[in-house]
Structure formats: C-alpha cells, structure tokens
Design an enzyme around this catalytic site. Sequence first.
Site, mmCIF file in Angstrom:
data_model
loop_
_atom_site.group_PDB
_atom_site.id
_atom_site.type_symbol
_atom_site.label_atom_id
_atom_site.label_comp_id
_atom_site.label_asym_id
_atom_site.label_seq_id
_atom_site.Cartn_x
_atom_site.Cartn_y
_atom_site.Cartn_z
ATOM 1 N N ILE A 121 0.851 -1.181 0.000
ATOM 2 C CA ILE A 121 0.000 0.000 0.000
ATOM 3 C C ILE A 121 0.890 1.235 0.000
ATOM 4 O O ILE A 121 1.665 1.462 0.931
ATOM 5 C CB ILE A 121 -0.932 0.022 1.232
ATOM 6 C CG1 ILE A 121 -1.724 -1.289 1.353
ATOM 7 C CG2 ILE A 121 -1.839 1.249 1.201
ATOM 8 C CD1 ILE A 121 -2.643 -1.601 0.191
ATOM 9 N N GLU A 122 0.785 2.020 -1.057
ATOM 10 C CA GLU A 122 1.524 3.278 -1.188
ATOM 11 C C GLU A 122 0.546 4.403 -0.874
ATOM 12 O O GLU A 122 -0.561 4.435 -1.415
ATOM 13 C CB GLU A 122 2.048 3.398 -2.606
ATOM 14 C CG GLU A 122 2.807 4.667 -2.906
ATOM 15 C CD GLU A 122 3.316 4.724 -4.346
ATOM 16 O OE1 GLU A 122 3.907 5.753 -4.703
ATOM 17 O OE2 GLU A 122 3.095 3.758 -5.112
#
Length: 128
Positions: A121-122
């Site tokens: 998850i960015e």
Amino acid sequence: MSLIDHLDHLVLTSINPDATTHFYVEVLGMTLETFGQGRIAFRFGNQKINLHVRGKEFEPKAHLPVPGALDLCFMASVPLEKVIARLEEMNWPIIEGPVLRTGATQKIRSVYVRDPDLNLIEISEPVN
C-alpha cells in the site's frame, strides 16, 4: 481515445477479514459499508474496495484471487506528515519512505506499508 473515465471499485481478497477491516477502517480511516447479501466494502471519496474472503469469493471473480497480490497507491487527503503520524500512532510500520515517485498525473511523495494480507500500500501526496 480512452474508453475508461475512472476507477469505481476494486476487489481485495483477504485471509482475515477482521484484520483487513481494522487496517482500512481504523488505520487508514475509510468508511465501512455493507451492501448486497452481507458483503462489505471500504469507501473513500467516490471509490470503494469490495472485500472477498479467500475460499468464499463472490462470482464472478478474478481467475486466481489471492491475498497479497495487490500493489495500490492512494492519494492522501491530508499532508503526508499527518499520514506518517497516524501510522506511527497506530503502530503500523512504514517499510519505505517518504520517497519521490512518478504518479499518474504528476510527481508524488510516498510512504509504503503492507496491509494484513501483505498487499503493498503506497500512500502519497502531490509534489508541487
């Protein structure tokens, strides 16, 4: 000419729906939504993430739905420093960042975490 305007939703396959709900609702602040016959989703802005539980997926589904196969980039609604502070408050480890990256429309500054199913998850903010 593109036939596509925007993303409406995506489907996330999870091993542990309670841990996944905690991450997306409590840590990232998305809104829990129920729909259909007991299905759940995590809403943010005009998009949502529908949740499938491995082995109990709804049809039709991806050909090989597996937990931990996604790499998602979310644009933050607050400055990245507030995101970092929230992650630290929730004891959620940042695995990389902040770093500069290239987003879909502009340069972005990002931190990376993993959700409970190990999806990457960015979380990003635009760089002016």
